[in-house]
Write an enzyme that holds these catalytic residues in place. Structure first.
Site, PDB file in Angstrom:
ATOM      1  N   LYS A   1       0.814  -1.215   0.000  1.00  0.00           N
ATOM      2  CA  LYS A   1       0.000   0.000   0.000  1.00  0.00           C
ATOM      3  C   LYS A   1       0.850   1.269   0.000  1.00  0.00           C
ATOM      4  CE  LYS A   1      -4.103  -2.257   1.734  1.00  0.00           C
ATOM      5  NZ  LYS A   1      -3.664  -3.669   1.860  1.00  0.00           N
TER       6      LYS A   1
HETATM    7  C1  LIG Z   1      -4.402  -4.701   1.406  1.00  0.00           C
HETATM    8  C2  LIG Z   1      -3.658  -5.947   1.214  1.00  0.00           C
HETATM    9  C3  LIG Z   1      -4.090  -6.923   0.316  1.00  0.00           C
HETATM   10  C4  LIG Z   1      -5.399  -6.805  -0.441  1.00  0.00           C
HETATM   11  O1  LIG Z   1      -5.396  -5.765  -1.376  1.00  0.00           O
HETATM   12  P1  LIG Z   1      -6.789  -5.195  -1.939  1.00  0.00           P
HETATM   13  O2  LIG Z   1      -6.422  -4.051  -2.780  1.00  0.00           O
HETATM   14  O3  LIG Z   1      -7.598  -4.805  -0.735  1.00  0.00           O
HETATM   15  O4  LIG Z   1      -7.436  -6.310  -2.681  1.00  0.00           O
HETATM   16  C5  LIG Z   1      -3.287  -8.031   0.125  1.00  0.00           C
HETATM   17  N1  LIG Z   1      -2.138  -8.198   0.807  1.00  0.00           N
HETATM   18  C6  LIG Z   1      -1.697  -7.302   1.692  1.00  0.00           C
HETATM   19  C7  LIG Z   1      -0.438  -7.545   2.419  1.00  0.00           C
HETATM   20  C8  LIG Z   1      -2.434  -6.139   1.916  1.00  0.00           C
HETATM   21  O5  LIG Z   1      -1.979  -5.228   2.784  1.00  0.00           O
END
Ligand SMILES: *Cc1c(COP(=O)(O)O)cnc(C)c1O
Length: 462
Positions: A112
């Site tokens: 993210k």
């Molecule tokens: C947020 C997250 C996901 C999922 O991503 P989305 O965009 O919500 O589908 C997968 N793995 C990790 C480590 C995350 O932080």
């Protein structure tokens, strides 16, 4: 470039207005009015370019005239300057034609950061141009919160409120949020699930008087700026591999995998987007059976995917229905009321063109961690492992490259890694620092009135 709502009842906005608003006022999600297009030659030329250069090209088309090219270049360069791998999203081959795309080299060790580091800088810039203050409200299943705090902590005129489900994020994840030394950051542990947190966020956005009074906004993946920034690594990976890849994406809120659809719609050749879910398999069921129905979220080893409502699916539905905003509005209203939606055949057929999906349980997750370790000596985190297990199933049918999105550093989830391999992944010093810092946190029951009151009490007097 203007942005329209998936529900068709909100005025089109510029990129900067869309960025500051997050959710559209009609409850829909913003998308570009028309997708920009890159030619195969332009995409091929991305191969070998620095990540920031590709990001400037892709975001340039999406940002329109909200920022100058020079402003964009500064924000993107700053965003990625602190990453601990200069390639930002490096590909690592772990088997014949099987790659991990490591997306965890940012400040909070999860993917993210890649979007939020850019978004935070653009957000501050757009806010300074517009004037006034903003109140960012985010629900997190673990990683969004810390990444949002790392991106927005300490900025002027922005207050950040982060809701996480109490006891359902890992200790490292919690501490990454609650030890942030910023006066503008407010952590709330909600007695409930991630879906309860998300429901409170949605309900507060629907309180229009309140939302207007505090300039409420969202930086979770319902904010299209996140999707825009995440689409970049699909371009860099595909350009580098030189053949249309299958991308296997560990999926929760459907933001990351929808960024792949965005890249496709901008001209990138992708063989398939494989949605990998844990036992919270709403998306696997929706894509395989045509019924989008939420159950009860259950805790798993991959908590950032413990989700039973995948907000960004609305974007895919809008596109799959031929941008039929009236249908999306009715469908989302029905889903909110009945927790279930049968997808019409035309929509299912359109989704099948791009997506495949499968679920994997905790046992398979642990087995994937163990197998990758045995075969390559690498430790992977449980979210990545969900996708690796899924990739193993789908690889049989693919001749081209398969790219698994590796979304978190294994040290963020040491318990699962130890359970699978007996090893504790070494903690990067930046991460272990949070284990001893003091925490700042408020516990609340899952009640939107209590959250609203806390926000009102914490905002500085205007
Ligand atoms: C947020 C997250 C996901 C999922 O991503 P989305 O965009 O919500 O589908 C997968 N793995 C990790 C480590 C995350 O932080």
């Amino acid at each position: 470039m203007r942005y329209v709502s998936t529900r068709g009842a909100a005025p089109p906005q510029s990129f900067a207005e869309m960025l500051l608003a997050g959710l559209a006022p009609d409850g829909g999600l913003y998308l570009p009015e028309a997708w920009p297009h890159f030619t195969p030659a332009e995409i091929a030329a991305f191969a070998g370019q620095p990540y920031a250069q590709v990001a400037r090209a892709v975001l340039g088309r999406l940002v329109g005239d909200s920022f100058t090219a020079a402003e964009r270049a500064v924000d993107i360069a700053d965003a990625y300057a602190g990453f601990d791998d200069k390639r930002i999203a490096p590909l690592v081959e772990i088997g014949p034609n099987l790659f991990l795309m490591e997306l965890f080299h940012g400040p909070t060790f999860a993917f993210k950061d890649i979007a939020l580091q850019v978004l935070g800088r653009m957000f501050a810039r757009a806010l300074a141009k517009r004037g006034g203050r903003a109140t960012v409200l985010a629900a997190t299943s673990g990683d969004t919160g810390s990444a949002a705090i790392a991106a927005l902590g300490g900025l002027d005129n922005i207050e950040v409120f982060v809701l996480h489900p109490k006891g359902r994020v890992s200790e490292v994840q919690r501490r990454q949020m609650t030890t942030a030394p910023f006066a503008n950051v407010h952590n709330i542990a909600v007695e409930g699930t991630f879906d309860d947190c998300q429901a409170i966020v949605k309900a507060l956005f629907a309180e229009t008087d309140f939302a207007h009074a505090v300039n409420l906004t969202a930086v979770n993946s319902i904010n299209f700026a996140r999707i825009a920034a995440q689409s970049v690594y699909y371009f860099t990976a595909a350009a580098q591999l030189g053949a249309p890849p299958v991308f296997v994406v560990p999926t929760g809120n459907f933001g990351d995998v929808f960024a792949g659809e965005a890249a496709m719609r901008m001209g990138l050749a992708i063989e398939k987007l494989v949605v990998a879910t844990n036992a919270n398999d709403i998306m696997a069921r929706a894509l395989n059976d045509g019924i989008y129905a939420s159950g009860n979220a259950q805790p798993t080893l991959s908590p950032s995917m413990d989700i039973q409502v995948a907000s960004n699916f609305e974007r895919a539905l809008f596109e799959a229905s031929g941008r039929d905003a009236g249908w999306v509005r009715a469908a989302m209203t029905q889903f909110a009321k009945e927790k279930s939606l049968a997808l019409p055949e035309n929509v299912r057929a359109a989704l099948r063109v791009r997506y495949a999906a499968a679920r994997c349980d905790d046992e398979q997750t642990l087995a994937a961690i163990a197998r990758v370790h045995a075969q390559t000596g690498r430790l992977i985190d449980p979210h990545t492992a969900v996708a690796v297990a899924t990739a193993d199933n789908f690889k049989l049918h693919s001749k081209g490259p398969v790219v698994v999105l590796s979304t978190a550093h294994p040290a963020k989830f040491p318990d699962a890694v130890r359970q699978a391999t007996g090893l504790i992944p070494p903690m990067p010093p930046r991460l272990s620092a949070v284990l001893s810092a003091s925490e700042k946190i408020v516990d609340l029951s899952a009640d939107k009135g209590l959250v609203q009151a806390l926000i009102e009490a914490r905002l500085p007097p205007s």
